[in-house]
Design a protein around this motif. Structure first.
Motif, PDB file in Angstrom:
ATOM      1  N   ILE B  97      -8.657 -42.767  17.386  1.00 54.81           N
ATOM      2  CA  ILE B  97      -8.923 -42.464  15.870  1.00 54.81           C
ATOM      3  C   ILE B  97      -7.622 -43.293  15.226  1.00 54.81           C
ATOM      4  O   ILE B  97      -7.721 -43.922  14.147  1.00 54.81           O
ATOM      5  N   ASN B  98      -6.447 -42.701  15.828  1.00 52.30           N
ATOM      6  CA  ASN B  98      -5.401 -43.259  15.139  1.00 52.30           C
ATOM      7  C   ASN B  98      -5.234 -44.844  15.175  1.00 52.30           C
ATOM      8  O   ASN B  98      -4.948 -45.501  14.234  1.00 52.30           O
ATOM      9  N   SER B 180       6.281 -35.393   9.135  1.00 52.95           N
ATOM     10  CA  SER B 180       4.933 -34.383   8.866  1.00 52.95           C
ATOM     11  C   SER B 180       3.680 -35.097   9.458  1.00 52.95           C
ATOM     12  O   SER B 180       3.399 -36.147   9.533  1.00 52.95           O
ATOM     13  N   THR B 181       3.011 -34.070  10.188  1.00 52.37           N
ATOM     14  CA  THR B 181       1.762 -34.662  10.927  1.00 52.37           C
ATOM     15  C   THR B 181       0.906 -35.389   9.958  1.00 52.37           C
ATOM     16  O   THR B 181      -0.144 -36.191  10.417  1.00 52.37           O
ATOM     17  N   SER B 182       0.814 -34.880   8.749  1.00 51.69           N
ATOM     18  CA  SER B 182      -0.322 -35.477   7.846  1.00 51.69           C
ATOM     19  C   SER B 182       0.145 -36.730   7.140  1.00 51.69           C
ATOM     20  O   SER B 182      -0.516 -37.469   6.558  1.00 51.69           O
ATOM     21  N   LEU B 183       1.518 -36.896   7.187  1.00 51.53           N
ATOM     22  CA  LEU B 183       2.054 -38.178   6.357  1.00 51.53           C
ATOM     23  C   LEU B 183       2.408 -39.415   7.373  1.00 51.53           C
ATOM     24  O   LEU B 183       2.490 -40.539   6.927  1.00 51.53           O
ATOM     25  N   ALA B 269       3.980 -34.476  17.026  1.00 50.93           N
ATOM     26  CA  ALA B 269       2.759 -33.880  17.572  1.00 50.93           C
ATOM     27  C   ALA B 269       1.684 -35.021  17.704  1.00 50.93           C
ATOM     28  O   ALA B 269       0.587 -34.706  17.360  1.00 50.93           O
ATOM     29  N   ASN B 270       2.205 -36.042  18.405  1.00 53.31           N
ATOM     30  CA  ASN B 270       1.125 -37.071  18.625  1.00 53.31           C
ATOM     31  C   ASN B 270       0.340 -37.654  17.330  1.00 53.31           C
ATOM     32  O   ASN B 270      -0.703 -38.344  17.384  1.00 53.31           O
ATOM     33  N   SER B 271       0.741 -37.391  16.308  1.00 52.78           N
ATOM     34  CA  SER B 271       0.188 -37.777  14.957  1.00 52.78           C
ATOM     35  C   SER B 271      -0.039 -39.322  15.001  1.00 52.78           C
ATOM     36  O   SER B 271      -0.676 -39.912  14.061  1.00 52.78           O
ATOM     37  N   ILE B 275      -3.469 -46.027  21.265  1.00 46.24           N
ATOM     38  CA  ILE B 275      -3.995 -46.643  22.643  1.00 46.24           C
ATOM     39  C   ILE B 275      -2.683 -47.118  23.099  1.00 46.24           C
ATOM     40  O   ILE B 275      -2.318 -46.916  24.386  1.00 46.24           O
ATOM     41  N   ALA B 276      -2.108 -48.111  22.252  1.00 49.41           N
ATOM     42  CA  ALA B 276      -1.097 -48.885  22.949  1.00 49.41           C
ATOM     43  C   ALA B 276       0.254 -47.989  23.462  1.00 49.41           C
ATOM     44  O   ALA B 276       0.662 -48.151  24.435  1.00 49.41           O
ATOM     45  N   THR B 277       0.516 -47.086  22.312  1.00 42.91           N
ATOM     46  CA  THR B 277       1.639 -46.056  22.814  1.00 42.91           C
ATOM     47  C   THR B 277       1.480 -45.219  23.823  1.00 42.91           C
ATOM     48  O   THR B 277       2.386 -44.838  24.648  1.00 42.91           O
ATOM     49  N   GLN B 278       0.277 -44.804  23.936  1.00 42.13           N
ATOM     50  CA  GLN B 278      -0.362 -43.890  24.801  1.00 42.13           C
ATOM     51  C   GLN B 278      -0.112 -44.617  26.235  1.00 42.13           C
ATOM     52  O   GLN B 278       0.336 -43.982  27.241  1.00 42.13           O
TER      53      GLN B 278
END
Lengths: 290, 320
Positions: B97-98, B180-183, B269-271, B275-278
């Motif tokens: 999704i990211n 912040s996880t949302s920003l 928190a992984n926000s 795929i590339a960074t993972q």
């Protein structure tokens, strides 16, 4: 693509002027607007320079102007990152030489010979641009580990050249395509073999393309972060990009040194912006047969 | 045969034989070998540094390739286990999704702002050339430098953006742009848009310059100026360049790593994990190279889909 636009800018500006003073001031108004856009776009670059000149320490408020420039950030940067800057320089220069040595003959062959498989080579170059760097790094790490190339300058030069070689081949091939075939034919009639025609005729005529590809290859390699991150594991060989990354660990309390290093690491880009403009423009206007 | 020794010395490619036919064939074969010699170094390099990694990565993705492999040299075959592990991980859907949001948002932003600036720079005004070339600077800076600068600008406590907003009285406490996880994802996207604008402006400007002035003159006679001229002349003529910019943009954005690692390192928190960074984290932080390879191959597959779409679009454009 950059080349074409710069060239256009040179030729298209010659136009009939239609207006008087009113038109002139409107044009300067547009210039003012353009400067405003540019100021917004380049603000981070200004901020980098400004922050690099702030006094050291955990000051929370950075002043908007470097009214009393403080060079301690640069002193720290050079003492801590000087070696890394040298590593980057050596790797980038090595990669330029290696890339040009590989790319120039290939560009010549692709421009002049009707070799079977030339189309496949060109297609492979285009496809290579789509391969994510992390995929290359993943496989190279294991191979480098077996070959003892981890943490070595030659290893980095070889890997970093993957940024430059495909680009250099495409740029030089495009340039050599525009050299008149008659020049090469004349050389052949004179009895020069391919090697001589290439070395003493095509290469000197392609000087601008060589310089342009060399400058960009330098910049690509200098900017490389991925291979620096994955193919080095110790402090021995550490390009400056990785140095900056490690500077910015979890918590940064000395931003002026980080920004000073960032400024030093930006110098090649700024030089390229000034120098390459000239070569890029010269490359398109200066031909072989005038 | 009047080939003199001197000529022969000067042109070693020319073989001397009595039978003209044989001589011709021999010459052609030698000539072809000679020509190939110019290409061999580049072909070998491309094979070693692009071909080999792709093949090796596919093999590794079917192996249990981990730290112990480096000591024992053993990497047992595990079939699709790596893919199964990677895809069933809860992080996979986050990363997908990211990646989709990051790519779509970056491309949309870069393209719209880039096109706007390209159209703007088509006007004639003093200093146009210099200003347009200065605009290239964000593109030429090392990505890690850009991410360092932006990290300081977006810093919650001392960053220039929060200071600016506070001095205007818009906010009272610092906004945690990158923490912040949302920003964080939006902030990383904004930085990536900033980096991508110069490329879009350059290519789109080139495309705009290739549209003949006569078309605009003809259109203005028909009453089409301004927005109408853009819709009916500029846009249709620019379409091929637009598709190139968009597809190249997608392919480049999918593999972005430097900016994300520099700005957030995939967090908080992984926000901002893509795929590339993972793929990087699996291989080089968890030392599960087999899983990292599987993740990398998924990224290659996604890129490939766009590459095929691109080639198809190109062919359709030619057919029409």
């Amino acid at each position: 693509m950059t080349i074409k636009t710069t060239f256009d800018a040179g030729t298209r500006h010659v136009r009939r002027s239609t207006g008087g003073a009113a038109n002139d001031s409107r044009r300067w108004g547009t210039t003012a607007l353009a400067i405003l856009f540019l100021a917004v776009m380049l603000f981070p670059v200004y901020w980098m320079i400004n922050a690099s000149l702030q006094p050291n320490g955990a000051t929370l408020q950075t002043s908007w102007l470097p009214l009393s420039p403080d060079f301690t950030g640069y002193a720290t940067a050079i003492s801590q990152q000087g070696g890394n800057l040298m590593t980057s320089l050596v790797v980038a220069l090595g990669s330029v030489l290696f890339s040009l040595a590989i790319a120039a003959p290939a560009a010549y062959a692709l421009a002049y010979f009707k070799v079977r498989g030339a189309g496949i080579v060109l297609f492979a170059i285009l496809i290579s641009q789509m391969i994510p760097g992390i995929v290359v790094a993943n496989a190279l790490y294991t191979a480098y580990n077996d070959l003892g190339l981890l943490n070595s300058i030659p290893g980095l030069i070889l890997a970093d050249s993957s940024h430059g070689i495909p680009f250099a081949i495409l740029i030089m091939r495009a340039f050599m395509n525009n050299l008149p075939a008659s020049v090469i034919e004349a050389a052949k009639v004179d009895g020069a073999g391919h090697l001589r025609a290439f070395w003493s005729i095509v290469l000197p005529l392609s000087r601008n393309a060589l310089i342009t590809s060399g400058l960009f290859t330098f910049l690509f390699t200098w900017s490389d972060f991925l291979f620096a991150l994955t193919l080095t594991t110790t402090d021995q060989v550490r390009p400056v990009t990785l140095g900056i990354f490690q500077y910015m660990g979890a918590y940064v309390n000395d931003w002026s040194s980080v920004m000073a290093t960032a400024v030093l690491a930006s110098i090649p880009a700024i030089i390229l912006l000034i120098a390459a403009q000239k070569y890029v423009a010269a490359g398109t206007t200066g031909g072989a047969v005038k | 045969m009047t080939t003199t020794v001197q000529e022969l010395a000067r042109n070693p490619v020319q073989p001397v034989t009595d039978a003209p036919m044989k001589r011709h064939q021999g010459y052609r074969r030698r000539e072809r070998i000679y020509q190939w010699l110019f290409l061999v170094p580049a072909v070998a390099y491309l094979a070693l540094f692009f071909g080999y990694p792709v093949v090796k990565n596919v093999l590794m993705s079917f192996q249990d390739y981990s730290t112990s492999t480096f000591y024992t040299g053993e990497a047992p075959w595990v079939g699709f286990a790596n893919y199964a592990t990677v895809i069933s991980s809860s992080l996979f859907s986050t990363a997908m999704i990211n990646t989709a949001l990051f790519t779509a948002g970056s491309i949309a932003g870069q393209f719209i702002l880039g096109l706007g600036l390209a159209v703007f720079f088509k006007r004639r005004f003093p200093l146009n050339g210099i200003l347009r070339s200065l605009l290239l600077l964000p593109w030429l800076l090392p990505l890690i430098v850009s991410s360092a600068v932006w990290r300081w600008i977006l810093d919650k406590d001392g960053g220039a953006l929060n200071n600016f907003l506070e001095s205007l009285g818009i906010i009272s406490t610092g906004i945690p742009w990158l923490t912040s996880t949302s920003l964080a994802l939006a902030a990383v996207m904004a930085v990536n848009i900033w980096i991508g604008i110069p490329f879009n402006v350059t290519v789109l400007y080139g495309g705009l310059q290739d549209i003949p002035d006569e078309l605009y003159e003809a259109a203005s006679l028909d009453g089409a100026t301004g927005w109408k001229a853009f819709r009916h002349v500029t846009w249709p003529m620019l379409r091929p360049v637009v598709s190139v910019v968009l597809v190249l943009g997608v392919v480049y954005t999918l593999k972005v790593l430097d900016i994300i690692l520099g700005l957030t390192n995939g967090g908080p928190a992984n926000s901002t994990q893509t795929i590339a960074t993972q793929s990087y984290a699996l291989s080089f932080q968890n030392f599960k190279f087999g899983e990292g390879a599987a993740m990398g191959n998924i990224l290659v597959l996604i890129s490939l889909v766009f590459a095929v779409l691109y080639l198809r679009a190109n062919r359709r454009a030619v057919d029409e």
